[in-house]
Write a protein that holds these residues in place. Sequence first.
Motif, mmCIF file in Angstrom:
data_model
loop_
_atom_site.group_PDB
_atom_site.id
_atom_site.type_symbol
_atom_site.label_atom_id
_atom_site.label_comp_id
_atom_site.label_asym_id
_atom_site.label_seq_id
_atom_site.Cartn_x
_atom_site.Cartn_y
_atom_site.Cartn_z
ATOM 1 N N UNK A 1 5.964 15.053 -1.762
ATOM 2 C CA UNK A 1 4.973 13.986 -1.672
ATOM 3 C C UNK A 1 5.390 12.748 -2.440
ATOM 4 N N UNK A 2 5.932 12.945 -3.655
ATOM 5 C CA UNK A 2 6.396 11.806 -4.440
ATOM 6 C C UNK A 2 7.552 11.111 -3.727
ATOM 7 N N UNK A 3 8.460 11.915 -3.139
ATOM 8 C CA UNK A 3 9.585 11.330 -2.406
ATOM 9 C C UNK A 3 9.118 10.475 -1.235
ATOM 10 N N UNK A 4 8.155 10.992 -0.481
ATOM 11 C CA UNK A 4 7.621 10.226 0.658
ATOM 12 C C UNK A 4 6.914 8.967 0.155
ATOM 13 N N UNK A 5 6.162 9.109 -0.919
ATOM 14 C CA UNK A 5 5.491 7.947 -1.495
ATOM 15 C C UNK A 5 6.476 6.908 -1.993
ATOM 16 N N UNK A 6 7.576 7.367 -2.626
ATOM 17 C CA UNK A 6 8.606 6.451 -3.100
ATOM 18 C C UNK A 6 9.243 5.693 -1.940
ATOM 19 N N UNK A 7 9.545 6.422 -0.859
ATOM 20 C CA UNK A 7 10.146 5.774 0.304
ATOM 21 C C UNK A 7 9.211 4.707 0.876
ATOM 22 N N UNK A 8 7.928 5.026 0.928
ATOM 23 C CA UNK A 8 6.952 4.048 1.422
ATOM 24 C C UNK A 8 6.854 2.849 0.484
ATOM 25 N N UNK A 9 6.822 3.116 -0.815
ATOM 26 C CA UNK A 9 6.757 2.027 -1.783
ATOM 27 C C UNK A 9 7.977 1.124 -1.712
ATOM 28 N N UNK A 10 9.168 1.738 -1.580
ATOM 29 C CA UNK A 10 10.400 0.950 -1.487
ATOM 30 C C UNK A 10 10.405 0.105 -0.218
ATOM 31 N N UNK A 11 9.875 0.667 0.879
ATOM 32 C CA UNK A 11 9.799 -0.103 2.123
ATOM 33 C C UNK A 11 8.997 -1.384 1.914
ATOM 34 N N UNK A 12 7.860 -1.272 1.239
ATOM 35 C CA UNK A 12 7.036 -2.467 1.022
ATOM 36 C C UNK A 12 7.699 -3.431 0.046
ATOM 37 N N UNK A 13 8.434 -2.894 -0.920
ATOM 38 C CA UNK A 13 9.160 -3.773 -1.838
ATOM 39 C C UNK A 13 10.223 -4.567 -1.082
ATOM 40 N N UNK A 14 10.973 -3.869 -0.219
ATOM 41 C CA UNK A 14 11.998 -4.545 0.573
ATOM 42 C C UNK A 14 11.372 -5.543 1.542
ATOM 43 N N UNK A 15 10.239 -5.141 2.127
ATOM 44 C CA UNK A 15 9.563 -6.047 3.059
ATOM 45 C C UNK A 15 9.095 -7.318 2.347
ATOM 46 N N UNK A 16 8.564 -7.138 1.135
ATOM 47 C CA UNK A 16 8.119 -8.299 0.373
ATOM 48 C C UNK A 16 9.298 -9.176 -0.016
ATOM 49 N N UNK A 17 10.410 -8.533 -0.389
ATOM 50 C CA UNK A 17 11.618 -9.278 -0.727
ATOM 51 C C UNK A 17 12.131 -10.046 0.487
ATOM 52 N N UNK A 18 12.080 -9.390 1.644
ATOM 53 C CA UNK A 18 12.533 -10.030 2.886
ATOM 54 C C UNK A 18 11.684 -11.251 3.210
ATOM 55 N N UNK A 19 10.388 -11.158 2.940
ATOM 56 C CA UNK A 19 9.484 -12.249 3.264
ATOM 57 C C UNK A 19 9.609 -13.418 2.292
ATOM 58 N N UNK A 20 10.195 -13.168 1.119
ATOM 59 C CA UNK A 20 10.241 -14.212 0.096
ATOM 60 C C UNK A 20 11.657 -14.614 -0.293
ATOM 61 N N UNK A 21 12.583 -14.490 0.658
ATOM 62 C CA UNK A 21 13.969 -14.849 0.350
ATOM 63 C C UNK A 21 14.157 -16.354 0.231
ATOM 64 N N UNK A 22 13.399 -17.108 1.006
ATOM 65 C CA UNK A 22 13.509 -18.570 0.948
ATOM 66 C C UNK A 22 12.245 -19.212 1.523
ATOM 67 N N UNK A 23 12.089 -20.474 1.215
ATOM 68 C CA UNK A 23 10.984 -21.258 1.749
ATOM 69 C C UNK A 23 11.557 -22.364 2.642
#
Length: 550
Positions: free
Chosen positions: A416-438
């Motif tokens: 469960x923690x592993x699945x939660x970590x994978x989901x959390x990392x996905x959102x972190x990467x998604x947020x990073x992707x959305x904020x690479x530049x303006x």
Amino acid sequence: MNTKSTFFQSIDLSNLQGDIRGGAISFLVAVPLCLGIALASGAPLFAGIIAGIVGGLVIGLVSRSAVSISGPEAGLIVVTLSAIQSLGSFPAFLLATCIAGLIQIGLGYARAGIVSNFFPSSVIKGMLAGIGIILIIKQLPHLVGYDADAAEGFALFQPGGFNIIEQLQMALGQFSGVAIMIALTSLAVFYLWEQPSFRQKAFARNVPAALVVVVLGISLNELVRVAFPPLVLRGNHLVQLPVPEGVQAFFQLFTFPDFSQWTNPLVYTSAVSIALVASLEALLAIEASDELDPIKRKTPANHELKAQGVGNIISGLIGGIPVTSVIVRSSVSINAGARTKLAALLHGTLLLVCVVTLPTLLNKIPWASLAAILLVTGYKLARIEVFKAIFAEGPSKFIPFVVTILAILLTDLLTGIGIGMATGIFFILHEHYQNTHRVKMDLDHGVKRIQVSLGEHVSFLSKAKLVKLLKSVPDNAIIEIDGSSSSYIDSDVISTIENFGVAARQRNIQVIFLPSSISDPTPVYTPKDLFNTYRRSDVKLNLHTTPVRG
């Protein structure tokens, strides 16, 4: 580990009264919790007491934390229960606990204490909430007096299917009115202790609700014994600790690891699970304890991993369940006035004396009382306020939180923690992707001008979005790429911009890199020029570029 000097340096006799009060009150809290956690973990009841003694005496001596108290903890229930069931033998589980301790010591020497800083808070809160929900579900049969096998063999999903309904049906068919009365009274006590007006009273501040619950449970059942003997709770409805007849008989209660299982791969799988969960729990609890410490002392995380490892080795060798730092006992001790590790040592000593001299009294405790304690513990981990607070932080926090809970309920804690970590990392990467530049677009004398401001850290993850933007630039346009706010630009991104700059000449696109102090009549600069500009401006960049081709 120089435990001798560290121990004496932490002693402050001027606070002796506060340490005695903190150790005594945390001991009163620990007795029912040690028994209840052992029950919920599917381990012998005496294993919980052993773990409490080791947590107080061994880890209390080795740890450099002044205020933390260790012992069996609710967060380890699921991993312990799962490991005992998969190994099919408690002595084999004890071997896994010893190996987990060795792993923790290795993590300490590897300076892995910093790892806890990289776990998303939403996943950690989801783990605790998932554990809380499981604790609540597991106690429901005990609350109505069904104590035969309600906790020991429970899993949310069994090979035969979802079975909590069957458990509750059996419980309702065999319920005990006395158990229900004790459970409701116990819950009422906890509710009373949570009321602000009552908590201000000296009695409520100095006497833990868990102790009152245990005393009331024993007293009510003894009253029933006198008034209505046929209804009294007995047998498996009560705690059933072995009662030694002497010192030699006492030592015979200890269980030892089955070292013949050292070739069993499941032992090592269980050991890794125990080590990871116990280490994470310890690091989080230590951080919380340091925050509660009025003196604000900082516990070295890597040394704490070693101390917890030593504790788990000792606990496994003599028949105890895994231990970790416990924020509940630590906070109770701190609130009672404890300021040094004397409180933890007194806590362990009192547990040892209690189990030697008072086992008959402990065997009068109804399981309904312990179930109420664990039910409240589960509620505090999974209370509705936690869900509301995470929901308010947005989908990037709430979704990993919920996914972690569901994954733990439907699989096991580690998965469960592993699945939660994978989901959390996905959102972190998604947020990073959305904020690479303006991007800002306008017209400059009829020519489209695109201004791109790069973020502070432009990693390779930014490449895809940047490529998409560059492909959309129309012919004859002007694009201004500003890296003045960037402390790092990945070489893949540099190459992407570089290649675009070469191709842009063919489409009459002007590419401008900022900041620029280069006197060049052509406003087309390469990333290599940009690098040189930063160097001349005494701005440190970690740029690795290749010469411009073409």
